[in-house]
Design an enzyme around this catalytic site. Structure first.
Site, PDB file in Angstrom:
ATOM      1  N   ASP A 102       0.830  -1.207   0.000  1.00 10.83           N
ATOM      2  CA  ASP A 102       0.000   0.000   0.000  1.00 10.83           C
ATOM      3  C   ASP A 102       0.867   1.261   0.000  1.00 10.83           C
ATOM      4  O   ASP A 102       2.034   1.226   0.405  1.00 10.83           O
ATOM      5  CB  ASP A 102      -0.901   0.017   1.245  1.00 10.83           C
ATOM      6  CG  ASP A 102      -1.929  -1.093   1.209  1.00 10.83           C
ATOM      7  OD1 ASP A 102      -2.276  -1.555   0.106  1.00 10.83           O
ATOM      8  OD2 ASP A 102      -2.378  -1.498   2.303  1.00 10.83           O
TER       9      ASP A 102
HETATM   10  N1  URA Z   1      -1.405  -6.065   3.655  1.00 13.61           N
HETATM   11  C1  URA Z   1      -1.833  -4.784   3.734  1.00 13.61           C
HETATM   12  O1  URA Z   1      -2.862  -4.510   4.362  1.00 13.61           O
HETATM   13  N2  URA Z   1      -1.122  -3.840   3.096  1.00 13.61           N
HETATM   14  C2  URA Z   1       0.010  -4.080   2.424  1.00 13.61           C
HETATM   15  O2  URA Z   1       0.617  -3.157   1.894  1.00 13.61           O
HETATM   16  C3  URA Z   1       0.462  -5.417   2.351  1.00 13.61           C
HETATM   17  C4  URA Z   1      -0.269  -6.393   2.964  1.00 13.61           C
END
Ligand code: URA
Length: 237
Positions: A102
């Site tokens: 993310d």
């Molecule tokens: N899980 C998440 O919630 N975000 C990420 O970036 C990777 C795994």
């Protein structure tokens, strides 16, 4: 000579399954001629066109391990003009991230132009383990901890952590640092897990991907994988 769908997938254009759909729907040309038969064998030297784009041949394969900083998007381009992880890497090759972190997640991200390896590592059936360190709001009760350990249903599918450990508990500031390893690749999966338990994630970092770890790599820095590491990733197959 290789099967057409394999050559398309290996080029990183798309997955093998999507390549098959493209072939069946008449979107693939070999030397100017539409091919709709799956499994047609072609040579790398043929001119292969997918949706009007020529596949590049004989690309040198490159592999990078990046410590992704916050506020970088894990894709090749962004409609809101946010900086991409690609912009952090000095290369002439057309690389892309293997999976996603993310915008606000930090940590280990692999980037490559090797479509075959990328597709393999991203497919959930191949069970590549990733370890995340999550800072969560509040303190898990023992029963929440054990229900998570046993597995928790997210969007209709159960996720069972491979490993789960509490690294730190701060009762005064009411937070915990949790180490969680998953073979899941679903988007936002760690945040969804803890949201389900009413302990939202306030910080998230990926510490490892398969046998690869960040070691002392600083945020925003990257290194090339060694040949040995690439071979080891291939040997997971
Ligand atoms: N899980 C998440 O919630 N975000 C990420 O970036 C990777 C795994």
């Amino acid at each position: 000579m290789e099967r057409l769908q394999k050559i398309i997938a290996n080029s990183g254009y798309t997955s093998r399954r999507k390549a098959e759909e493209l072939i069946k729907s008449g979107k693939v040309k070999v030397n100017g001629q539409i091919i709709t038969e799956l499994g047609t064998k072609v040579s790398f030297n043929n001119q292969i066109e997918v949706n009007g784009t020529l596949l590049e041949k004989n690309e040198k394969k490159v592999y990078y391990l990046l410590n992704k900083p916050r506020k970088y998007i894990s894709s090749v381009s962004d409609e809101h003009n946010r900086p991409t992880v690609i912009s952090l890497i000095d290369t002439q090759e057309r690389i892309y991230p293997i999976g996603r972190l993310d915008y606000d997640t930090t940590g280990l991200l692999l980037l490559t132009n090797d479509g075959e390896l990328a597709n393999y590592l991203m497919h959930p059936k191949n069970e590549v383990e990733k370890t995340y360190i999550a800072k969560i709001e509040g303190i898990l009760t023992p029963s929440e901890f054990y229900s998570l350990k046993k597995g928790i249903v997210i969007d209709g599918r159960k996720v069972i952590p491979k490993h789960l450990k509490i690294r730190k508990t701060d009762k005064l500031k009411s937070y915990q640092i949790i180490e969680i390893s998953l073979i899941e690749g679903r988007n936002h999966i760690v945040k969804k897990i803890f949201k389900e338990l009413n302990h939202p994630v306030s910080k998230l970092k990926r510490e490892s991907f398969a046998f690869l770890t960040l070691n002392n790599l600083k945020s925003g820095d990257y290194r090339e994988l060694t040949i040995k590491e690439v071979k080891k990733l291939y040997s997971l197959k």
